[in-house]
Design an enzyme around this catalytic site. Structure first.
Site, PDB file in Angstrom:
ATOM      1  N   LYS A  73       0.812  -1.228   0.000  1.00  0.00           N
ATOM      2  CA  LYS A  73       0.000   0.000   0.000  1.00  0.00           C
ATOM      3  C   LYS A  73       0.849   1.284   0.000  1.00  0.00           C
ATOM      4  O   LYS A  73       0.511   2.246  -0.680  1.00  0.00           O
ATOM      5  CB  LYS A  73      -0.905   0.024   1.231  1.00  0.00           C
ATOM      6  CG  LYS A  73      -2.068  -0.951   1.165  1.00  0.00           C
ATOM      7  CD  LYS A  73      -2.859  -0.879   2.468  1.00  0.00           C
ATOM      8  CE  LYS A  73      -4.231  -1.455   2.308  1.00  0.00           C
ATOM      9  NZ  LYS A  73      -5.082  -1.213   3.472  1.00  0.00           N
ATOM     10  N   ASP A 110     -10.208   2.876   3.130  1.00  0.00           N
ATOM     11  CA  ASP A 110     -10.376   2.233   4.443  1.00  0.00           C
ATOM     12  C   ASP A 110     -11.072   3.178   5.427  1.00  0.00           C
ATOM     13  O   ASP A 110     -11.956   2.761   6.186  1.00  0.00           O
ATOM     14  CB  ASP A 110      -9.015   1.827   5.026  1.00  0.00           C
ATOM     15  CG  ASP A 110      -8.369   0.691   4.246  1.00  0.00           C
ATOM     16  OD1 ASP A 110      -9.104  -0.183   3.754  1.00  0.00           O
ATOM     17  OD2 ASP A 110      -7.132   0.686   4.130  1.00  0.00           O
ATOM     18  N   GLY A 134      -4.582   2.434  18.375  1.00  0.00           N
ATOM     19  CA  GLY A 134      -3.827   1.929  17.230  1.00  0.00           C
ATOM     20  C   GLY A 134      -3.178   3.036  16.431  1.00  0.00           C
ATOM     21  O   GLY A 134      -3.689   4.177  16.380  1.00  0.00           O
ATOM     22  N   ALA A 138      -4.609   0.587   9.446  1.00  0.00           N
ATOM     23  CA  ALA A 138      -6.054   0.832   9.569  1.00  0.00           C
ATOM     24  C   ALA A 138      -6.302   2.069  10.427  1.00  0.00           C
ATOM     25  O   ALA A 138      -7.117   2.938  10.086  1.00  0.00           O
ATOM     26  CB  ALA A 138      -6.743  -0.382  10.176  1.00  0.00           C
ATOM     27  N   ASN A 158      -1.662   4.144  21.886  1.00  0.00           N
ATOM     28  CA  ASN A 158      -0.992   2.948  21.350  1.00  0.00           C
ATOM     29  C   ASN A 158       0.091   2.501  22.320  1.00  0.00           C
ATOM     30  O   ASN A 158       0.605   3.311  23.097  1.00  0.00           O
ATOM     31  CB  ASN A 158      -0.347   3.232  19.983  1.00  0.00           C
ATOM     32  CG  ASN A 158      -0.166   1.969  19.151  1.00  0.00           C
ATOM     33  OD1 ASN A 158      -1.150   1.433  18.638  1.00  0.00           O
ATOM     34  ND2 ASN A 158       1.049   1.467  19.020  1.00  0.00           N
ATOM     35  N   LYS A 160       3.816   1.521  23.386  1.00  0.00           N
ATOM     36  CA  LYS A 160       5.089   2.136  22.941  1.00  0.00           C
ATOM     37  C   LYS A 160       5.888   1.086  22.172  1.00  0.00           C
ATOM     38  O   LYS A 160       6.951   0.643  22.603  1.00  0.00           O
ATOM     39  CB  LYS A 160       5.861   2.660  24.148  1.00  0.00           C
ATOM     40  CG  LYS A 160       5.266   3.933  24.721  1.00  0.00           C
ATOM     41  CD  LYS A 160       6.166   5.131  24.451  1.00  0.00           C
ATOM     42  CE  LYS A 160       5.471   6.417  24.775  1.00  0.00           C
ATOM     43  NZ  LYS A 160       6.297   7.470  25.268  1.00  0.00           N
ATOM     44  N   MET A 213      -7.979  -9.880  17.423  1.00  0.00           N
ATOM     45  CA  MET A 213      -7.903 -10.681  16.194  1.00  0.00           C
ATOM     46  C   MET A 213      -7.150 -11.980  16.482  1.00  0.00           C
ATOM     47  O   MET A 213      -6.148 -11.962  17.201  1.00  0.00           O
ATOM     48  CB  MET A 213      -7.144  -9.896  15.122  1.00  0.00           C
ATOM     49  CG  MET A 213      -7.036 -10.647  13.807  1.00  0.00           C
ATOM     50  SD  MET A 213      -6.277  -9.641  12.512  1.00  0.00           S
ATOM     51  CE  MET A 213      -4.582 -10.140  12.628  1.00  0.00           C
ATOM     52  N   VAL A 236     -12.180  -2.679  14.276  1.00  0.00           N
ATOM     53  CA  VAL A 236     -11.834  -2.932  12.872  1.00  0.00           C
ATOM     54  C   VAL A 236     -11.630  -4.426  12.632  1.00  0.00           C
ATOM     55  O   VAL A 236     -11.695  -4.895  11.500  1.00  0.00           O
ATOM     56  CB  VAL A 236     -10.553  -2.183  12.423  1.00  0.00           C
ATOM     57  CG1 VAL A 236     -10.726  -0.694  12.547  1.00  0.00           C
ATOM     58  CG2 VAL A 236      -9.329  -2.649  13.152  1.00  0.00           C
TER      59      VAL A 236
HETATM   60  P1  NAD Z   1      -0.691  -2.909  11.543  1.00  0.00           P
HETATM   61  O1  NAD Z   1       0.256  -4.056  11.654  1.00  0.00           O
HETATM   62  O2  NAD Z   1      -0.419  -1.812  10.589  1.00  0.00           O
HETATM   63  O3  NAD Z   1      -0.895  -2.254  13.015  1.00  0.00           O
HETATM   64  C1  NAD Z   1      -1.039  -3.074  14.149  1.00  0.00           C
HETATM   65  C2  NAD Z   1      -1.519  -2.228  15.328  1.00  0.00           C
HETATM   66  O4  NAD Z   1      -1.885  -3.119  16.394  1.00  0.00           O
HETATM   67  C3  NAD Z   1      -0.447  -1.287  15.905  1.00  0.00           C
HETATM   68  O5  NAD Z   1      -1.086  -0.110  16.362  1.00  0.00           O
HETATM   69  C4  NAD Z   1       0.096  -2.107  17.082  1.00  0.00           C
HETATM   70  O6  NAD Z   1       0.681  -1.295  18.082  1.00  0.00           O
HETATM   71  C5  NAD Z   1      -1.177  -2.751  17.578  1.00  0.00           C
HETATM   72  N1  NAD Z   1      -1.008  -3.974  18.362  1.00  0.00           N
HETATM   73  C6  NAD Z   1      -0.457  -5.146  17.962  1.00  0.00           C
HETATM   74  N2  NAD Z   1      -0.555  -6.065  18.941  1.00  0.00           N
HETATM   75  C7  NAD Z   1      -1.192  -5.457  19.992  1.00  0.00           C
HETATM   76  C8  NAD Z   1      -1.597  -5.875  21.288  1.00  0.00           C
HETATM   77  N3  NAD Z   1      -1.342  -7.112  21.739  1.00  0.00           N
HETATM   78  N4  NAD Z   1      -2.231  -4.984  22.090  1.00  0.00           N
HETATM   79  C9  NAD Z   1      -2.476  -3.725  21.675  1.00  0.00           C
HETATM   80  N5  NAD Z   1      -2.113  -3.281  20.449  1.00  0.00           N
HETATM   81  C10 NAD Z   1      -1.486  -4.128  19.624  1.00  0.00           C
HETATM   82  O7  NAD Z   1      -2.096  -3.579  11.266  1.00  0.00           O
HETATM   83  P2  NAD Z   1      -3.369  -2.980  10.461  1.00  0.00           P
HETATM   84  O8  NAD Z   1      -3.206  -3.281   9.036  1.00  0.00           O
HETATM   85  O9  NAD Z   1      -3.618  -1.592  10.904  1.00  0.00           O
HETATM   86  O10 NAD Z   1      -4.502  -3.950  11.030  1.00  0.00           O
HETATM   87  C11 NAD Z   1      -4.955  -3.864  12.364  1.00  0.00           C
HETATM   88  C12 NAD Z   1      -6.242  -4.674  12.474  1.00  0.00           C
HETATM   89  O11 NAD Z   1      -7.212  -4.081  11.630  1.00  0.00           O
HETATM   90  C13 NAD Z   1      -6.101  -6.127  12.019  1.00  0.00           C
HETATM   91  O12 NAD Z   1      -6.877  -6.934  12.888  1.00  0.00           O
HETATM   92  C14 NAD Z   1      -6.709  -6.115  10.621  1.00  0.00           C
HETATM   93  O13 NAD Z   1      -7.278  -7.358  10.264  1.00  0.00           O
HETATM   94  C15 NAD Z   1      -7.797  -5.067  10.801  1.00  0.00           C
HETATM   95  N6  NAD Z   1      -8.184  -4.393   9.542  1.00  0.00           N
HETATM   96  C16 NAD Z   1      -9.495  -4.401   9.218  1.00  0.00           C
HETATM   97  C17 NAD Z   1      -9.934  -3.772   8.080  1.00  0.00           C
HETATM   98  C18 NAD Z   1     -11.390  -3.804   7.733  1.00  0.00           C
HETATM   99  O14 NAD Z   1     -11.737  -3.487   6.591  1.00  0.00           O
HETATM  100  N7  NAD Z   1     -12.247  -4.157   8.678  1.00  0.00           N
HETATM  101  C19 NAD Z   1      -9.001  -3.105   7.247  1.00  0.00           C
HETATM  102  C20 NAD Z   1      -7.652  -3.087   7.614  1.00  0.00           C
HETATM  103  C21 NAD Z   1      -7.259  -3.748   8.774  1.00  0.00           C
END
Ligand code: NAD
Length: 291
Positions: A73, A110, A134, A138, A158, A160, A213, A236
């Site tokens: 992306k 998104d 987060g 997303a 978020n 750290k 997730m 999300v």
């Molecule tokens: P990413 O890898 O870019 O970001 C991950 C985020 O999760 C970061 O902010 C990280 O600090 C946080 N994180 C990871 N483990 C954690 C924990 N144990 N406790 C707290 N925070 C934690 O991921 P992304 O692409 O932004 O995706 C995040 C979620 O959003 C995923 O579950 C993905 O499936 C979902 N998503 C959904 C849609 C939709 O259309 N519904 C679209 C994109 C992403």
């Protein structure tokens, strides 16, 4: 399908890696057929280092457009001819439209998909105070779109971890691009007391982390006692469809408990409209492919 494909059929596609599990080909091909649009949609597994080659191939083939999933992306945003204001701010795109003159415009749907899904559940963002958990892909798209759509305050939290700096950048970008927003901030998610205070003064809580997730399905991103009746809660995460956070939000009687599957549907619908200028048959697509 064979009766639809002819010498004029326009190609649309998904690129990323992996893409084999994607529901996008089924969703778009069904919608093209339903609306009598002469187009077909395929998914291509493209590793990051081949992003440029794939984009050049789409130019050569005169494709109509393409969607982009992880990990391509951000790279795509740097390779197209222009970006929508939201894609520019996010620094990534998930939809590219090939214009009549062959040039490419990158969009990110998104954030609009997320906010449209909230609206479908009776939750408006304009003038509201959001807590956003987060700072990944997303979350960034949601923060930017919520700011563009008139949220009054966005408090980002978020851990750290390696994503935190990205959140700090997002805060700066929003302050500069949307000076009308009253407040946008970022804090450490582990500051539980502060998190509780901010949620208590907010209208909407959004989880845009991986907490909830699979395999983190038993991780609740905020303590359940922070949830209350006049708070709208959105996740999300769509795997599982009902996350632990949504379960707790329902138990607490929150005014809304909105799952991530609708965001997936509406981001696709927004891309479909950018490609074709027509509305995707959302209700049928939801029933066939998302329930
Ligand atoms: P990413 O890898 O870019 O970001 C991950 C985020 O999760 C970061 O902010 C990280 O600090 C946080 N994180 C990871 N483990 C954690 C924990 N144990 N406790 C707290 N925070 C934690 O991921 P992304 O692409 O932004 O995706 C995040 C979620 O959003 C995923 O579950 C993905 O499936 C979902 N998503 C959904 C849609 C939709 O259309 N519904 C679209 C994109 C992403």
């Amino acid at each position: 399908m064979e009766s639809r494909i002819n010498g004029h059929t326009r190609l649309y596609a998904l690129i990323g890696s992996p893409v084999g599990h994607s529901g996008s080909p089924a969703m778009y091909n069904y919608s093209f057929a339903k609306l009598g649009i002469d187009a077909a949609y395929l998914a291509f597994d493209i590793p990051l280092e081949k992003t440029k080659d794939a984009i050049e191939a789409f130019r050569t083939l005169n494709a109509g457009g393409f969607n982009i999933t992880m990990p391509n992306k951000t790279a795509t945003a740097q390779l197209v001819d222009r970006l929508s204001p939201a894609a520019e701010l996010v620094g990534a795109c998930n939809t590219v439209v090939v214009e009549e003159d062959g040039s490419m415009t990158g969009h990110i749907t998104d954030g609009t998909g997320f906010i449209r899904n909230l609206k479908e559940h009776g939750v408006e963002v304009k003038g509201q105070k959001l807590v956003l958990l987060g700072t990944g892909g997303a979350a960034t798209a949601i923060a930017v779109q919520a700011a563009l759509d008139g949220a009054s305050e966005i408090a980002i939290f978020n851990r750290k971890d390696e994503f935190y700096a990205n959140g700090e950048k997002t805060v700066e970008k929003i302050r500069k691009a949307v000076p009308s927003i009253a407040k946008v901030s970022i804090e450490d998610l582990d500051q539980t007391e502060l998190l509780g205070q901010v949620i208590a003064e907010s209208d909407i809580l959004v989880n845009a982390t991986r907490a909830g997730m699979s395999p983190l399905e038993n991780v609740l991103p905020v303590p359940a006692e922070f949830l209350r009746k006049d708070l709208a809660v959105a996740d999300v995460v769509y795997n599982p469809r009902e996350t632990l956070l949504l379960k707790k939000a329902k138990e607490a009687g929150c005014r809304a408990a909105v799952g991530g599957i609708g965001m997936l549907l509406w981001q696709g619908a927004a891309a479909f409209e950018l490609y074709t200028g027509q509305e995707m048959p959302v209700q049928e697509v939801m029933e066939r492919f998302f329930s």
